[in-house]
Design a protein around this motif. Structure first.
Motif, PDB file in Angstrom:
ATOM      1  N   LEU A  26       0.771   0.509   1.292  1.00  0.00           N
ATOM      2  CA  LEU A  26       0.432   1.031  -0.029  1.00  0.00           C
ATOM      3  C   LEU A  26       1.584   0.836  -0.999  1.00  0.00           C
ATOM      4  CD1 LEU A  26      -0.982   4.523   1.079  1.00  0.00           C
ATOM      5  CD2 LEU A  26      -2.233   2.374   0.883  1.00  0.00           C
ATOM      6  N   ASP A  27       1.244   0.637  -2.256  1.00  0.00           N
ATOM      7  CA  ASP A  27       2.241   0.612  -3.315  1.00  0.00           C
ATOM      8  C   ASP A  27       2.839   2.010  -3.457  1.00  0.00           C
ATOM      9  OD1 ASP A  27       2.822   1.167  -6.408  1.00  0.00           O
ATOM     10  OD2 ASP A  27       3.161  -0.954  -6.002  1.00  0.00           O
ATOM     11  N   LEU A  28       4.163   2.086  -3.435  1.00  0.00           N
ATOM     12  CA  LEU A  28       4.828   3.378  -3.421  1.00  0.00           C
ATOM     13  C   LEU A  28       4.653   4.142  -4.722  1.00  0.00           C
ATOM     14  CD1 LEU A  28       6.577   5.230  -1.722  1.00  0.00           C
ATOM     15  CD2 LEU A  28       8.594   4.031  -2.546  1.00  0.00           C
ATOM     16  N   ARG A  29       4.506   3.446  -5.824  1.00  0.00           N
ATOM     17  CA  ARG A  29       4.406   4.120  -7.111  1.00  0.00           C
ATOM     18  C   ARG A  29       2.976   4.519  -7.458  1.00  0.00           C
ATOM     19  NH1 ARG A  29       8.520   6.383  -9.503  1.00  0.00           N
ATOM     20  NH2 ARG A  29       7.498   6.074 -11.501  1.00  0.00           N
ATOM     21  N   GLN A  30       2.017   3.654  -7.173  1.00  0.00           N
ATOM     22  CA  GLN A  30       0.659   3.886  -7.646  1.00  0.00           C
ATOM     23  C   GLN A  30      -0.354   4.105  -6.533  1.00  0.00           C
ATOM     24  OE1 GLN A  30      -0.026   0.426 -10.046  1.00  0.00           O
ATOM     25  NE2 GLN A  30       1.055   1.257 -11.819  1.00  0.00           N
ATOM     26  N   GLY A  31       0.032   3.808  -5.295  1.00  0.00           N
ATOM     27  CA  GLY A  31      -0.903   3.987  -4.195  1.00  0.00           C
ATOM     28  C   GLY A  31      -1.883   2.850  -4.026  1.00  0.00           C
TER      29      GLY A  31
END
Length: 407
Positions: free
Chosen positions: A69-74
């Motif tokens: 998953l993208d750490l900032r936006q999920g």
């Protein structure tokens, strides 16, 4: 008639669209904030924040899903749904580029390419008997130039190449009655300790050469009071356990292959203690916790004969795994849920008195209690450490907490 049928279909469609996203199987990538996405119950999370490229967190869930998953936006970079019988036992990141998964009761080890999720290799790990599954990925443990993964599963200890999945050596525990509790590889050492209980009152330790699997030493020691539950690893050659009543803490040392016990009644540490305790295992050096009814007690181990209570709380408490932030320094997080707020503290393992970070955020009650917490660090522009926390809630939702806000 046609108009009425159309209205019925429209109403059904409208209400069906109100259903929440319940798991990774829903293709709702990037449509809503990630802390509102329900990914299924997260079992484990591993951060990957390389200096270049997008920051990621890799998770495994109780739905047998592994995902990046993208750490900032999920946003979901990639995901794999394993078979219904292919339960994920553990995940980690090796060589900075492979996601390693252990599944199917410790019998299947896989490596996935971190950027795109393509499977790199798969190894079958069979053994003589069913047992607890444990695995270690160590950057400082190499055979020749190859980083290795240490796996204990199905009554066998395996060393597996991170590069191609080849089993480099194996050590059977077929004839042993040992119930393994921990597999320990001290930092900078080529020794592996396999420790556990051979019976309700017998502790055993195996010292193994990590380079070739050779058994160097085997020792056992009986404790008449017996053992209860799990153990917590507090130092390289020390674990903490409970006696069979759950009322006495045992510090078990196996330094230089010699086993010794030190007893400490919990009532000596906590005057108003009552009922049997349960150990909350921790990977933080010198720190562990116990739970007695609804009370969580955090204890610092100064040496095998000195235990100190550093915190006692009625609030629901979760403790993260240890995070190495520099040579010889570990940080960890405590999250406590009190009424409508979540309180986060990040501390150094060797310094309980000070906080590296202390934050509080408001939380909707419908999310339930905090279930787990994982932390990651980053370097601020002033060269100091910043921290972010990934929090798993009781309703299975994920929250990323950074700089006092839910991102």
């Amino acid at each position: 008639m046609a108009i009425r049928s159309f209205l019925i279909l429209f109403i059904l469609f409208f209400f069906s669209s109100l259903n929440p996203i319940l798991s990774l199987y829903e293709d709702q990538v990037g449509l809503v904030d990630w802390h509102q996405q329900y990914l299924g119950k997260v079992k484990q999370a591993v951060f990957h924040t390389h200096k270049t490229g997008r920051k990621r967190v890799v998770v495994s869930t109780e739905e047998n899903v592994v995902a990046s998953l993208d750490l900032r936006q999920g946003e979901i970079f990639w995901r794999h749904v394993l078979g219904s019988n292919d339960v994920i036992d553990g995940i980690d990141i090796a060589l900075g580029k492979y996601v390693i998964t252990l599944s199917s009761g410790g019998s299947i080890l896989r490596a996935w390419n971190l950027p795109d999720g393509q499977m790199v290799w798969e190894s079958s790990l069979r053994g003589p008997k069913h047992s607890k599954s444990l695995f270690l990925v160590r950057t400082n443990l190499k055979i020749e130039k190859d980083n290795i993964v240490i796996i204990f599963s199905n009554g066998r200890l395996n060393a597996v190449s991170c590069m191609d999945g080849e089993v480099l050596w194996e050590k059977d525990f077929e004839g042993e009655s040992l119930k393994v509790q921990q597999v320990i590889q001290p930092p900078g050492s080529n020794l592996i300790y396999v420790v556990g209980f051979a019976s309700s009152s017998l502790f055993e330790m195996y010292q193994i050469n990590a380079l070739n699997g050779e058994l160097l030493k085997q020792e056992s020691a009986a404790f008449s009071g017996g053992f209860l539950g799990e153990v917590s690893h507090v130092f390289s050659e020390t674990v903490v356990a409970l006696d069979s009543t759950g009322l006495i803490l045992l510090t078990i040392s196996f330094q230089n292959g010699k086993i010794s016990f030190h007893q400490m009644p919990i009532s000596n540490l906590v005057k108003d203690s009552f009922g049997p305790a349960k150990i909350i295992p921790s990977s933080v050096t010198g720190i562990f916790a116990i739970k007695m009814n609804a009370v969580t007690i955090v204890i610092r181990v100064k040496d095998e004969s000195k235990l100190e209570v550093v915190e006692k709380t009625n609030h629901e408490t979760s403790i993260s795994d240890a995070l190495s932030i520099s040579e010889g320094q570990q940080a960890f997080a405590l999250v406590q849920h009190a009424s409508h707020e979540i309180h986060l503290r990040v501390k150094l393992a060797h310094n309980w008195d000070d906080n590296l970070l202390k934050e509080s955020v408001k939380m909707d009650q419908h999310r339930g209690l905090v279930h787990k917490v994982y932390i990651n660090n980053y370097i601020r522009t002033d060269k100091s450490y910043g921290f972010r926390a990934l929090i798993v809630m009781e309703d299975h939702s994920l929250l990323l907490l950074q700089q006092g806000e839910i991102v």
